[in-house]
Design a protein around this motif. Structure first.
Motif, mmCIF file in Angstrom:
data_model
loop_
_atom_site.group_PDB
_atom_site.id
_atom_site.type_symbol
_atom_site.label_atom_id
_atom_site.label_comp_id
_atom_site.label_asym_id
_atom_site.label_seq_id
_atom_site.Cartn_x
_atom_site.Cartn_y
_atom_site.Cartn_z
ATOM 1 N N TRP A 35 5.479 14.968 15.505
ATOM 2 C CA TRP A 35 4.093 14.633 15.183
ATOM 3 C C TRP A 35 3.113 15.145 16.244
ATOM 4 O O TRP A 35 1.921 14.831 16.196
ATOM 5 N N GLY A 36 3.608 15.891 17.227
ATOM 6 C CA GLY A 36 2.724 16.507 18.209
ATOM 7 C C GLY A 36 2.432 15.668 19.427
ATOM 8 O O GLY A 36 1.682 16.100 20.308
ATOM 9 N N LEU A 37 2.994 14.462 19.489
ATOM 10 C CA LEU A 37 2.780 13.605 20.653
ATOM 11 C C LEU A 37 3.865 13.862 21.693
ATOM 12 O O LEU A 37 4.960 14.349 21.376
ATOM 13 N N VAL A 47 0.843 -1.199 0.000
ATOM 14 C CA VAL A 47 0.000 0.000 0.000
ATOM 15 C C VAL A 47 0.877 1.246 0.000
ATOM 16 O O VAL A 47 1.922 1.290 0.663
ATOM 17 N N GLU A 48 0.459 2.254 -0.723
ATOM 18 C CA GLU A 48 1.210 3.507 -0.760
ATOM 19 C C GLU A 48 1.233 4.177 0.613
ATOM 20 O O GLU A 48 0.335 3.981 1.435
ATOM 21 N N ALA A 49 2.255 4.993 0.832
ATOM 22 C CA ALA A 49 2.354 5.752 2.080
ATOM 23 C C ALA A 49 1.125 6.645 2.249
ATOM 24 O O ALA A 49 0.600 7.201 1.276
ATOM 25 N N ALA A 50 0.682 6.777 3.478
ATOM 26 C CA ALA A 50 -0.553 7.525 3.746
ATOM 27 C C ALA A 50 -0.408 9.013 3.472
ATOM 28 O O ALA A 50 -1.380 9.692 3.138
ATOM 29 N N GLY A 51 0.783 9.542 3.641
ATOM 30 C CA GLY A 51 0.985 10.967 3.400
ATOM 31 C C GLY A 51 0.361 11.859 4.445
ATOM 32 O O GLY A 51 -0.044 12.992 4.146
ATOM 33 N N TYR A 52 0.275 11.369 5.693
ATOM 34 C CA TYR A 52 -0.288 12.194 6.759
ATOM 35 C C TYR A 52 0.580 13.429 6.980
ATOM 36 O O TYR A 52 1.811 13.380 6.904
ATOM 37 N N ALA A 53 -0.063 14.545 7.315
ATOM 38 C CA ALA A 53 0.648 15.797 7.551
ATOM 39 C C ALA A 53 0.931 15.974 9.039
ATOM 40 O O ALA A 53 0.093 15.652 9.888
ATOM 41 N N GLU A 82 5.664 3.869 7.174
ATOM 42 C CA GLU A 82 5.966 5.251 6.808
ATOM 43 C C GLU A 82 6.669 5.348 5.459
ATOM 44 O O GLU A 82 6.484 6.305 4.714
ATOM 45 N N GLN A 83 7.512 4.351 5.167
ATOM 46 C CA GLN A 83 8.219 4.267 3.888
ATOM 47 C C GLN A 83 8.015 2.856 3.340
ATOM 48 O O GLN A 83 8.860 1.984 3.546
ATOM 49 N N THR A 133 3.098 6.235 15.334
ATOM 50 C CA THR A 133 3.040 7.650 15.705
ATOM 51 C C THR A 133 2.364 8.534 14.661
ATOM 52 O O THR A 133 1.463 9.321 15.004
ATOM 53 N N PRO A 134 2.727 8.479 13.374
ATOM 54 C CA PRO A 134 2.059 9.357 12.404
ATOM 55 C C PRO A 134 0.559 9.097 12.302
ATOM 56 O O PRO A 134 -0.228 10.040 12.153
ATOM 57 N N VAL A 135 0.153 7.821 12.389
ATOM 58 C CA VAL A 135 -1.266 7.480 12.306
ATOM 59 C C VAL A 135 -2.004 8.024 13.526
ATOM 60 O O VAL A 135 -3.093 8.605 13.402
ATOM 61 N N ALA A 136 -1.421 7.848 14.708
ATOM 62 C CA ALA A 136 -2.040 8.356 15.932
ATOM 63 C C ALA A 136 -2.201 9.865 15.875
ATOM 64 O O ALA A 136 -3.242 10.421 16.257
ATOM 65 N N SER A 137 -1.178 10.548 15.401
ATOM 66 C CA SER A 137 -1.241 12.002 15.289
ATOM 67 C C SER A 137 -2.341 12.430 14.328
ATOM 68 O O SER A 137 -3.130 13.336 14.628
ATOM 69 N N ALA A 138 -2.401 11.780 13.170
ATOM 70 C CA ALA A 138 -3.419 12.133 12.178
ATOM 71 C C ALA A 138 -4.825 11.922 12.728
ATOM 72 O O ALA A 138 -5.736 12.717 12.460
ATOM 73 N N ALA A 139 -5.014 10.845 13.514
ATOM 74 C CA ALA A 139 -6.332 10.570 14.087
ATOM 75 C C ALA A 139 -6.731 11.644 15.092
ATOM 76 O O ALA A 139 -7.883 12.107 15.096
#
Length: 396
Positions: free
Chosen positions: A73-75, A19-25, A376-377, A290-296
């Motif tokens: 990521w803000g956590l 699957v492609e990277a989610a690209g979360y900001a 992430e990659q 971490t990136p997924v948690a931050s995006a959520a």
């Protein structure tokens, strides 16, 4: 995208699409709707003698860079906790250095850090209640000197020494009285550490919860929160509803965190917002995603609970695999995902714990991380995973 090779418990291979990277900001401002800490792991030197019983030789650059990534990521970071292999390879000297270094990185990055306070520097397994109190105070005061928030972890020494719930009340009363800043109390279940059976004086969680709440009620100003890690959502909600005003519930439930963090704010069936109780987060799982948690959480900040569920919901199956029994080996999955995601150069762990899970178990982690967009990659992850399979005689 390329295919991802998987390995089943019977040795058969299969493939799924990568699957492609989610690209979360990354967030542009502080996260608002939830307080969230990722309980971070440690990265050893790859050339070190990372065998059971040896002192930990930590790769400080990789270990601290991982914490910087979490902050970006803000956590917040929860350090020197069980995810960092307390009582499973991280010795007392390495623990103190980790706390000191991590607190410095938090100051540099403007991040929030809490760290574990325990009694695990004691050389004897069996000590008196007085010795437990003194040991807790020693680590507590060191933590306060470093400027980190204390998490009063469950103590194996206290579990061995206590004869009754009153012993727990006495220990926590005296340790909390000496604290100069509010602490988080950690209730760690036997799935994570079987030596903590009967903690707070009872094997029944309801009776134990009464003791915990009595300890808090003696002086709520000394307690900023409770981290519950019983892997039982009902028990967490029950305690959460009884906490005094101003005392947070930090979920440590790596099986049920989506609903607990969403709380009554999120209706799992409709994705609608209702705006009632919830848990905050202090999770080993959040170090893995971490990136997924931050995006959520950013979705909750934006008033979009349906998007929160869409992002975070698929990760719960991944977390359940990482934390599958024997649950105390979950650290292997956290470090494995760190390696797949490029945060460390080798899949190595203090105390040789990288060998604690089987290839099929790790394969399932790869499969679920891919499906939940926690890689992430993705191309790097596939390259590293396929190389690991080939090294172990599996065509990939």
């Amino acid at each position: 995208m390329a295919d991802l090779t998987l390995l089943s418990p019977d040795g058969a291979t299969s493939s799924v699409e990568l699957v492609e990277a989610a690209g979360y900001a990354k967030p542009t401002a502080a996260l608002r709707s939830r307080v969230a800490y990722a309980a971070a792991h440690v990265v050893p030197q790859t050339w070190a003698d990372n065998t059971p019983g040896r002192p930990a030789e930590v790769d400080w650059d990789a270990t601290l860079d991982f914490r910087r990534a979490v902050y970006s990521w803000g956590l917040g970071v929860a350090d020197a906790m069980d995810t960092a292999q307390r009582n499973m390879g991280l010795d007392a000297a390495a623990t103190r250095e980790l706390i000191s270094r991590s607190a410095q990185v938090a100051r540099e990055e403007g991040g929030s850090v809490v760290v574990g306070v325990n009694t695990d520097h004691l050389e004897d397994d069996f000590v008196s209640i007085d010795a437990v109190i003194d040991a807790y105070k020693e680590q507590l005061h060191f933590t306060e000197e470093q400027g980190a928030g204390p998490v009063l972890m469950a103590s194996r020494h206290l579990a061995r020494a206590a004869d009754s719930a009153e012993d727990y009340r006495r220990v926590y009363r005296e340790v909390l009285a000496s604290a100069t800043t509010p602490v988080v109390l950690h209730w760690l279940g036997t799935a994570f550490d079987p030596m903590l059976a009967g903690y707070f004086g009872n094997t029944d969680w309801r009776a134990a919860a009464d003791v915990l709440l009595e300890i808090i009620a003696e002086d709520p100003s000394k307690v900023s929160g409770v981290k519950m890690s019983l892997l039982d959502a009902a028990s967490e909600v029950s305690v959460r509803e009884r906490l005094p005003e101003g005392v947070r519930m930090f979920t440590g439930d790596d099986f049920n965190y989506v609903g607990l963090i969403g709380g009554d704010t999120v209706d799992a069936s409709t994705g609608s917002a209702t705006g009632k109780g919830h848990s905050d987060a202090l999770l080993g799982a959040f170090a893995a995603i971490t990136p997924v948690a931050s995006a959520a959480i950013q979705a909750l900040d934006a008033g979009d609970p349906a998007r929160y569920l869409e992002i975070l919901g698929p990760t719960e199956e991944l977390s359940r695999q990482v934390f599958a029994a024997p649950t105390f080996y979950y650290k292997t999955g956290v470090a494995f995902l760190s390696w797949l995601n490029g945060h460390q150069s080798a899949f190595q762990m203090v105390g040789g714990l990288h060998s604690a899970r089987s290839l099929p178990h790790l394969s399932r982690i790869v499969e679920l991380a891919n499906a939940s967009r926690a890689l992430e990659q993705p191309e790097l992850a596939a390259e590293r995973w396929h190389g690991m399979l080939r090294l172990n005689g599996v065509d990939a």
